[in-house]
Write an enzyme that holds these catalytic residues in place. Structure first.
Site, mmCIF file in Angstrom:
data_model
loop_
_atom_site.group_PDB
_atom_site.id
_atom_site.type_symbol
_atom_site.label_atom_id
_atom_site.label_comp_id
_atom_site.label_asym_id
_atom_site.label_seq_id
_atom_site.Cartn_x
_atom_site.Cartn_y
_atom_site.Cartn_z
ATOM 1 C CG HIS A 39 12.287 -16.616 -47.931
ATOM 2 N ND1 HIS A 39 12.241 -15.244 -47.799
ATOM 3 C CD2 HIS A 39 11.455 -17.102 -46.973
ATOM 4 C CE1 HIS A 39 11.439 -14.921 -46.802
ATOM 5 N NE2 HIS A 39 10.940 -16.041 -46.274
ATOM 6 C CG ASP A 40 8.375 -18.279 -47.704
ATOM 7 O OD1 ASP A 40 8.886 -19.409 -47.885
ATOM 8 O OD2 ASP A 40 8.158 -17.807 -46.574
ATOM 9 C CE LYS A 77 5.272 -19.760 -47.134
ATOM 10 N NZ LYS A 77 5.280 -19.005 -45.853
ATOM 11 C CG HIS A 100 6.779 -23.138 -50.021
ATOM 12 N ND1 HIS A 100 6.800 -24.028 -48.974
ATOM 13 C CD2 HIS A 100 7.717 -22.202 -49.723
ATOM 14 C CE1 HIS A 100 7.702 -23.648 -48.080
ATOM 15 N NE2 HIS A 100 8.280 -22.531 -48.513
ATOM 16 C CG HIS A 138 13.758 -21.188 -47.441
ATOM 17 N ND1 HIS A 138 13.193 -21.491 -48.650
ATOM 18 C CD2 HIS A 138 12.713 -20.858 -46.621
ATOM 19 C CE1 HIS A 138 11.872 -21.359 -48.586
ATOM 20 N NE2 HIS A 138 11.551 -20.974 -47.351
ATOM 21 C CG HIS A 139 11.487 -24.771 -45.588
ATOM 22 N ND1 HIS A 139 11.198 -24.392 -44.295
ATOM 23 C CD2 HIS A 139 10.731 -23.958 -46.390
ATOM 24 C CE1 HIS A 139 10.319 -23.411 -44.302
ATOM 25 N NE2 HIS A 139 10.024 -23.113 -45.573
ATOM 26 C CG ASP A 194 11.667 -17.907 -42.994
ATOM 27 O OD1 ASP A 194 10.984 -16.876 -42.841
ATOM 28 O OD2 ASP A 194 11.203 -18.969 -43.443
#
Length: 519
Positions: A375-376, A379, A404, A430-431, A459
């Site tokens: 998911h990240d 970054k 990101h 996811h954000h 998260d």
């Protein structure tokens, strides 16, 4: 299954004591004398060590009841004229069309052939023979019964082979679709039970099993990889520790001769392998007498099961390697942001719990578990100065940080791997927030993929419960209050309900994968 297909490896003296069953012959006639004469003429009849069991019916209506009850009857000797002139013909029609019994052999017997001409009857009704009572002497009756039983035997054998082929096709589909060794072995056991009718115990042992003893691998010791019944708790043990002397002898015989050994109520089947790995399939609780079809099916299993096992093991190894690479990549990303790698492990397991509670299938829940660590991944494109800044980000820095999501999507999109494609969706969404105030696209409600909604909650929950460079860890109650406050705003309302119901289990996940520093 009919006993005439059964054969034994026991001595001839023992065969005489076996109950091989009977052939069921239904006599349908409104004259009791016909029943008596027929039984007398065939009183000493025997075919393949089985005698005849006579079942009588004295009218067309009674015949229908008897035929419906005895669907395994081999022959029906059917009078044409009984309570009506065509009662027998109606029974024949009932057998083929209503009961749909295409196995039983129908022999019409009539004392008045003129009322039911042979040619017309043969054309219009699915019968197998037509005899006038006056021509049916004892010898001819013997001949017609013998030929009909042979036909019935062959039809049943063909039907058993057809069913056996269906089972093999089903077994192949189920077994080769397995995604774990346990599923594979369960599939083998289920299919063998289906083929054999019963199996009290079953065990699969192979030398293609990693052990803690290198000398055993070099000597190709057989290690039990899975079992059913009494063998459920025997995984990882050597067969020498399980079987008695006679069983080990039979097992070694099967290995040496590369064959199948039948003994008492069990069998040992050698399973071939193109990689020269030894393997044994053991099944107990089987009948002493197995049909040709059953033995042929067991041989097919023995020839192919080890190859299937190796394919499943290879697939499992590939999947585990892929999963490890995903986690290691994700851990590397998290370490850049001064977070421990256990964050991605916790989020993965939290996602699984939420997905199952939400009602997703186990396959979908497993997919989000495997993909969520990505998911990240975006970054990697965020400067360290922003990623690890202990103070609040400036508006300009926040805009950089938000990129990101799209960076992660760009890295992962267009893959031919389902896990990676799912990771791309999760990385981008996811954000997003349920009320549409999230980023990067401002998606709202169910416009957000369910995987993105699940990871969003997982998260945030894990991030709040743990220390970060910019915050201290929150208490369980504070986190629960905040997530419930965001119900219908940040988070899917149904997911928040699942979170509340699963909070104790989620806290267990956190304790199982703690950070290197304490909360």
């Amino acid at each position: 299954m009919m006993g005439d297909f059964l054969f034994s490896d026991e001595p001839q003296e023992a065969e005489k004591d076996l109950d091989l069953g009977t052939w069921k012959v239904i006599i349908v006639d409104d004259e009791p004398e016909v029943h008596a004469v027929t039984k007398l003429a065939l009183s000493d009849f025997e075919f393949q060590n089985k005698r005849i069991e006579f079942i009588s019916a004295y009218s067309g209506a009674q015949a229908k009841e008897v035929i419906a009850e005895h669907k395994d009857a081999a022959i029906v000797l059917l009078d044409v004229v009984m309570e009506t002139d065509d009662a027998g013909l109606q029974v024949a029609k009932f057998i083929r069309e209503d009961v749909k019994n295409n196995h039983i052999r129908i022999i019409l017997r009539t004392g008045q052939p003129g009322q039911a001409p042979e040619r017309q009857v043969i054309i219009n009704y699915d019968i197998n023979d037509y005899k006038s009572k006056t021509e049916l002497t004892a010898q001819k009756l013997f001949t017609v019964i013998m030929s009909s039983l042979r036909s019935y035997r062959d039809i049943i054998a063909i039907e058993q082979s057809r069913l056996g082929l269906e089972k093999i096709i089903t077994a192949s589909r189920d077994i080769f679709s397995s995604h774990s060794i346990d599923q594979f072995i369960d599939g083998v056991m289920q299919q063998l039970t289906s083929i054999l009718g019963t199996a009290e115990k079953a065990m699969y042992a192979t030398s293609l099993v990693a052990t803690n003893h290198p000398e055993e691998e070099n000597n190709k010791k057989l290690i039990i990889c899975s079992g059913a019944g009494d063998f459920e708790q025997s995984e990882g043990r050597r067969i020498e520790d399980i079987f008695n002397h006679d069983q080990l002898k039979a097992c070694n015989e099967a290995l040496i001769n590369k064959s199948i050994v039948y003994k008492d109520h069990y069998l040992f089947a050698y399973c071939s392998s193109e990689f020269n790995h030894n393997a044994i399939l053991f099944v107990s609780g089987i009948a002493c007498q197995l049909s040709d079809t059953q033995r042929n099916l067991i041989e097919i299993f023995a020839q192919n099961v080890q190859q299937a096992f190796e394919n499943v093991q290879l697939q499992s190894e590939i999947e585990q390697t892929q999963q490890e690479l995903v986690f290691r990549l994700s851990e590397a990303v998290e370490q850049r942001s001064a977070e421990t790698g256990n964050h991605v492990k916790r989020v993965a397991h939290i996602c699984y719990v939420l997905a199952v509670g939400y009602g997703l299938s186990k396959a979908k829940a497993e997919l989000v578990r495997l993909a969520s660590p990505l998911h990240d991944v975006g970054k990697v494109g965020i400067p360290d100065a922003i990623l690890n800044k202990p103070a609040k980000l400036t508006p300009q820095e926040w805009e950089v940080m938000k990129t990101h999501t799209d960076k992660g999507f760009t890295i992962l999109k267009d893959s031919r791997r389902e896990i990676v494609n799912t990771g791309a969706i999760i990385a981008q969404e996811h954000h997003e927030k349920w009320d549409g105030s999230g980023y990067p696209k401002g998606l709202k409600g169910e416009e957000i993929n369910i995987f993105g909604r699940i990871v969003a909650l997982a998260d945030v929950y894990d991030a709040l419960r743990h220390k970060r460079c910019y915050k201290k860890p929150w208490t369980v109650q504070d986190v629960a209050d905040e997530i419930n406050k965001q119900k219908g705003l940040h988070f899917d309302p149904k997911l928040v309900d699942v979170f509340n119901d699963s909070l104790e289990e989620l806290e267990t996940v956190l304790s199982r994968y703690p950070d290197t520093y304490s909360i």
